[in-house]
Design an enzyme around this catalytic site. Structure first.
Site, PDB file in Angstrom:
ATOM      1  N   ASN A 117     -20.482  12.019  -1.183  1.00  0.00           N
ATOM      2  CA  ASN A 117     -20.425  10.428  -1.179  1.00  0.00           C
ATOM      3  C   ASN A 117     -21.180  10.385  -2.905  1.00  0.00           C
ATOM      4  O   ASN A 117     -21.709  10.999  -3.558  1.00  0.00           O
ATOM      5  CB  ASN A 117     -21.164   9.618  -0.299  1.00  0.00           C
ATOM      6  CG  ASN A 117     -20.557   8.305  -0.332  1.00  0.00           C
ATOM      7  OD1 ASN A 117     -20.172   7.517  -1.189  1.00  0.00           O
ATOM      8  ND2 ASN A 117     -19.994   7.879   1.503  1.00  0.00           N
TER       9      ASN A 117
ATOM     10  N   GLN B 160     -10.487   9.870   8.474  1.00  0.00           N
ATOM     11  CA  GLN B 160     -10.570   8.322   8.703  1.00  0.00           C
ATOM     12  C   GLN B 160      -8.858   7.984   8.065  1.00  0.00           C
ATOM     13  O   GLN B 160      -7.681   7.001   8.064  1.00  0.00           O
ATOM     14  CB  GLN B 160     -11.268   7.603   8.919  1.00  0.00           C
ATOM     15  CG  GLN B 160     -12.394   8.250   9.404  1.00  0.00           C
ATOM     16  CD  GLN B 160     -13.778   7.396   9.080  1.00  0.00           C
ATOM     17  OE1 GLN B 160     -13.866   6.028   9.173  1.00  0.00           O
ATOM     18  NE2 GLN B 160     -14.370   8.004   7.801  1.00  0.00           N
ATOM     19  N   ASN B 161      -7.947   8.658   6.811  1.00  0.00           N
ATOM     20  CA  ASN B 161      -7.257   8.185   5.792  1.00  0.00           C
ATOM     21  C   ASN B 161      -5.842   8.110   6.539  1.00  0.00           C
ATOM     22  O   ASN B 161      -5.782   9.107   7.807  1.00  0.00           O
ATOM     23  CB  ASN B 161      -7.581   8.974   4.701  1.00  0.00           C
ATOM     24  CG  ASN B 161      -8.825   8.837   3.890  1.00  0.00           C
ATOM     25  OD1 ASN B 161      -9.493   8.055   4.553  1.00  0.00           O
ATOM     26  ND2 ASN B 161      -8.841   9.881   3.246  1.00  0.00           N
ATOM     27  N   VAL B 162      -5.057   6.688   6.251  1.00  0.00           N
ATOM     28  CA  VAL B 162      -3.554   6.942   7.073  1.00  0.00           C
ATOM     29  C   VAL B 162      -2.600   7.180   5.631  1.00  0.00           C
ATOM     30  O   VAL B 162      -1.868   7.432   5.699  1.00  0.00           O
ATOM     31  CB  VAL B 162      -3.623   5.332   7.362  1.00  0.00           C
ATOM     32  CG1 VAL B 162      -5.151   4.695   8.237  1.00  0.00           C
ATOM     33  CG2 VAL B 162      -4.097   4.215   5.957  1.00  0.00           C
TER      34      VAL B 162
ATOM     35  N   CYS C  67      14.072  -1.005  22.525  1.00  0.00           N
ATOM     36  CA  CYS C  67      13.765  -1.804  23.595  1.00  0.00           C
ATOM     37  C   CYS C  67      13.546  -2.918  22.392  1.00  0.00           C
ATOM     38  O   CYS C  67      12.818  -3.988  23.368  1.00  0.00           O
ATOM     39  CB  CYS C  67      12.193  -1.921  23.701  1.00  0.00           C
ATOM     40  SG  CYS C  67      10.473  -2.302  22.812  1.00  0.00           S
TER      41      CYS C  67
ATOM     42  N   HIS D  79      -7.323   7.489  12.516  1.00  0.00           N
ATOM     43  CA  HIS D  79      -6.990   5.893  11.967  1.00  0.00           C
ATOM     44  C   HIS D  79      -4.987   5.421  12.247  1.00  0.00           C
ATOM     45  O   HIS D  79      -4.927   4.712  11.762  1.00  0.00           O
ATOM     46  CB  HIS D  79      -7.658   5.222  11.063  1.00  0.00           C
ATOM     47  CG  HIS D  79      -8.809   5.327  11.299  1.00  0.00           C
ATOM     48  ND1 HIS D  79      -9.874   5.069  11.094  1.00  0.00           N
ATOM     49  CD2 HIS D  79      -9.638   4.666  12.909  1.00  0.00           C
ATOM     50  CE1 HIS D  79     -11.301   4.223  11.270  1.00  0.00           C
ATOM     51  NE2 HIS D  79     -10.851   4.831  12.496  1.00  0.00           N
TER      52      HIS D  79
ATOM     53  N   GLY E  90     -16.841  10.496   1.093  1.00  0.00           N
ATOM     54  CA  GLY E  90     -16.805   9.804   1.277  1.00  0.00           C
ATOM     55  C   GLY E  90     -15.671   8.340   2.193  1.00  0.00           C
ATOM     56  O   GLY E  90     -14.648   7.790   2.082  1.00  0.00           O
TER      57      GLY E  90
ATOM     58  N   ARG F 105       0.611  -1.194   0.272  1.00  0.00           N
ATOM     59  CA  ARG F 105      -0.098   0.298  -0.160  1.00  0.00           C
ATOM     60  C   ARG F 105       0.743   1.226   0.498  1.00  0.00           C
ATOM     61  O   ARG F 105       0.543   2.521  -1.043  1.00  0.00           O
ATOM     62  CB  ARG F 105      -1.205   0.276   1.219  1.00  0.00           C
ATOM     63  CG  ARG F 105      -2.246  -0.944   0.980  1.00  0.00           C
ATOM     64  CD  ARG F 105      -3.090  -1.076   2.614  1.00  0.00           C
ATOM     65  NE  ARG F 105      -3.450   0.043   2.560  1.00  0.00           N
ATOM     66  CZ  ARG F 105      -3.850  -0.072   3.842  1.00  0.00           C
ATOM     67  NH1 ARG F 105      -3.832  -0.168   4.580  1.00  0.00           N
ATOM     68  NH2 ARG F 105      -4.912   1.527   3.753  1.00  0.00           N
TER      69      ARG F 105
ATOM     70  N   CYS G 219       6.803   1.260  17.536  1.00  0.00           N
ATOM     71  CA  CYS G 219       6.931   0.520  18.732  1.00  0.00           C
ATOM     72  C   CYS G 219       6.135  -0.704  18.691  1.00  0.00           C
ATOM     73  O   CYS G 219       4.420   0.152  19.167  1.00  0.00           O
ATOM     74  CB  CYS G 219       7.743   0.329  19.342  1.00  0.00           C
ATOM     75  SG  CYS G 219       7.581  -0.663  20.253  1.00  0.00           S
TER      76      CYS G 219
HETATM   77  P1  OAD Z   1     -15.022   2.584   2.776  1.00  0.00           P
HETATM   78  O1  OAD Z   1     -14.393   2.009   1.811  1.00  0.00           O
HETATM   79  O2  OAD Z   1     -15.816   1.910   3.915  1.00  0.00           O
HETATM   80  O3  OAD Z   1     -15.835   3.247   2.218  1.00  0.00           O
HETATM   81  C1  OAD Z   1     -15.778   4.981   1.460  1.00  0.00           C
HETATM   82  C2  OAD Z   1     -16.791   5.569   0.609  1.00  0.00           C
HETATM   83  O4  OAD Z   1     -16.378   6.760  -0.055  1.00  0.00           O
HETATM   84  C3  OAD Z   1     -17.954   5.301   0.337  1.00  0.00           C
HETATM   85  O5  OAD Z   1     -19.571   5.586   1.209  1.00  0.00           O
HETATM   86  C4  OAD Z   1     -18.630   5.522  -1.087  1.00  0.00           C
HETATM   87  O6  OAD Z   1     -19.408   4.668  -1.784  1.00  0.00           O
HETATM   88  C5  OAD Z   1     -17.461   6.279  -1.528  1.00  0.00           C
HETATM   89  N1  OAD Z   1     -16.749   6.818  -2.496  1.00  0.00           N
HETATM   90  C6  OAD Z   1     -16.034   6.252  -3.234  1.00  0.00           C
HETATM   91  N2  OAD Z   1     -15.010   6.661  -4.011  1.00  0.00           N
HETATM   92  C7  OAD Z   1     -15.501   8.258  -3.975  1.00  0.00           C
HETATM   93  C8  OAD Z   1     -15.752   9.985  -4.481  1.00  0.00           C
HETATM   94  N3  OAD Z   1     -14.587   9.612  -5.495  1.00  0.00           N
HETATM   95  N4  OAD Z   1     -15.676  10.308  -3.433  1.00  0.00           N
HETATM   96  C9  OAD Z   1     -16.649  10.718  -2.828  1.00  0.00           C
HETATM   97  N5  OAD Z   1     -17.423   9.316  -2.394  1.00  0.00           N
HETATM   98  C10 OAD Z   1     -16.137   7.740  -2.695  1.00  0.00           C
HETATM   99  O7  OAD Z   1     -14.295   3.769   3.615  1.00  0.00           O
HETATM  100  P2  OAD Z   1     -14.071   4.506   5.110  1.00  0.00           P
HETATM  101  O8  OAD Z   1     -15.428   4.896   5.650  1.00  0.00           O
HETATM  102  O9  OAD Z   1     -12.732   5.299   5.122  1.00  0.00           O
HETATM  103  O10 OAD Z   1      -9.734   1.712   9.216  1.00  0.00           O
HETATM  104  O11 OAD Z   1     -13.563   3.199   6.005  1.00  0.00           O
HETATM  105  C11 OAD Z   1     -12.821   3.286   7.542  1.00  0.00           C
HETATM  106  C12 OAD Z   1     -12.571   3.020   7.876  1.00  0.00           C
HETATM  107  O12 OAD Z   1     -12.189   1.339   7.753  1.00  0.00           O
HETATM  108  C13 OAD Z   1     -10.754   2.908   7.520  1.00  0.00           C
HETATM  109  O13 OAD Z   1     -10.410   4.085   7.897  1.00  0.00           O
HETATM  110  C14 OAD Z   1     -10.481   1.308   7.670  1.00  0.00           C
HETATM  111  C15 OAD Z   1     -11.576   0.272   7.464  1.00  0.00           C
HETATM  112  O14 OAD Z   1     -10.916  -0.698   8.162  1.00  0.00           O
HETATM  113  C16 OAD Z   1      -8.305   1.542   9.488  1.00  0.00           C
HETATM  114  O15 OAD Z   1      -7.896   1.272   8.750  1.00  0.00           O
HETATM  115  C17 OAD Z   1      -8.826   1.743  11.440  1.00  0.00           C
END
Ligand code: OAD
Length: 250
Positions: free
Chosen positions: A214, A99-101, A151, A119, A188, A72, A127
């Site tokens: 979205n 929430q993006n890394v 460590c 996140h 998103g 990634r 560590c």
């Molecule tokens: P998701 O993959 O769950 O959701 C992505 C959202 O973005 C969906 O609702 C899509 O419809 C929307 N989408 C896709 N392309 C788009 C675009 N071009 N413009 C606007 N919207 C778009 O991702 P997150 O909600 O970020 O956690 O997921 C939350 C967490 O779940 C992440 O941070 C990660 C994952 O497990 C960890 O890694 C801890």
């Protein structure tokens, strides 16, 4: 201009404390996979999250976990911010909770002092034993599995895995900003992962207007005062009036 967009713009123009809560969809147009999208090669439809993003999965096969994050990281090294990231960066008044890394908001110009990564980030390793050691990694050439130089415990990406708590300081700051906001822009995210998604309910309960961007209805739809369906890279520049009046009238 489309009436939903116009009324969301009006709400935004009258707001004083705006917070943007974003998720993987914001980076989708940069070629970074989402987790649960129905229309793309979403990560959690291809990989088992418990194998790759949990303490248990790391204990079972640490090399598999590190290799997956490094794959990634390589993709992120070759990606660039899209117009959605630049639109957000053009508004330094908007506090960013993501929430993006990835680091695409920073690369677009968002100040780290106005940005909370709920996140964590894959731009760093830390560590696994919480000794406090952490270091930045080269996304194009990240290190393999190695020991903490302080460590001796294994090093791992500085991200939050399933079953782990969000970083305390980041979480309480994000909650505080959402509680005090008068407009929450939700971009998103499927709004399916808690506690992060509870920020939307929190802001709404405290009286904020909620604008959702979205490509499809999401867990945030029922809380939206304005729901704008379309790609963030198209909608956000329009929402912030970054196009000329001529194109607004098209
Ligand atoms: P998701 O993959 O769950 O959701 C992505 C959202 O973005 C969906 O609702 C899509 O419809 C929307 N989408 C896709 N392309 C788009 C675009 N071009 N413009 C606007 N919207 C778009 O991702 P997150 O909600 O970020 O956690 O997921 C939350 C967490 O779940 C992440 O941070 C990660 C994952 O497990 C960890 O890694 C801890």
């Amino acid at each position: 201009m489309n009436p939903a967009l116009e009324s969301a713009r009006h709400t935004l123009q009258n707001a004083h404390r705006i917070v943007c809560f974003s998720g993987a969809g914001l980076s989708a147009e940069s070629g970074i996979s989402t987790f649960r999208d129905t229309e793309t090669d979403a990560l959690w439809s291809r990989f088992d999250p418990m194998m790759l993003a949990s303490q248990q999965g790391f204990a079972e096969n640490p090399v598999r976990v590190i290799d997956w994050y490094n794959w990634r990281r390589n993709k992120l090294a070759n990606a660039a911010p899209n117009p959605g990231h630049y639109a957000l960066a053009s508004r330094p008044d908007i506090l960013q909770v993501t929430q993006n890394v990835d680091d695409l908001l920073e690369r677009a110009g968002v100040s780290p002092t106005r940005l909370y990564h709920l996140h964590g980030t894959i731009t760093e390793d830390r560590c696994n034993a919480h000794c406090g050691y952490h270091e930045r990694v080269d996304l194009a050439s990240p290190p393999g599995l190695r020991k903490c130089p302080r460590c001796g415990a294994p090093m791992r990406p500085s991200v939050v895995w399933f079953g782990e708590s969000l970083p305390d300081e980041v979480w309480s700051a994000a909650r505080g900003h959402c509680e005090n906001s008068d407009c929450l822009l939700v971009v998103g995210t499927s709004a399916a992962v808690y506690p992060a998604a509870s920020l939307i309910e929190l802001a709404k309960r405290r009286g904020a207007s909620v604008i959702v961007v979205n490509t499809q209805p999401s867990g945030a739809s029922s809380l939206a005062d304005h729901e704008l369906i379309g790609p963030a890279g198209v909608i956000l520049p329009q929402l912030f009036g970054m196009y000329s009046h001529a194109s607004d009238e098209d």
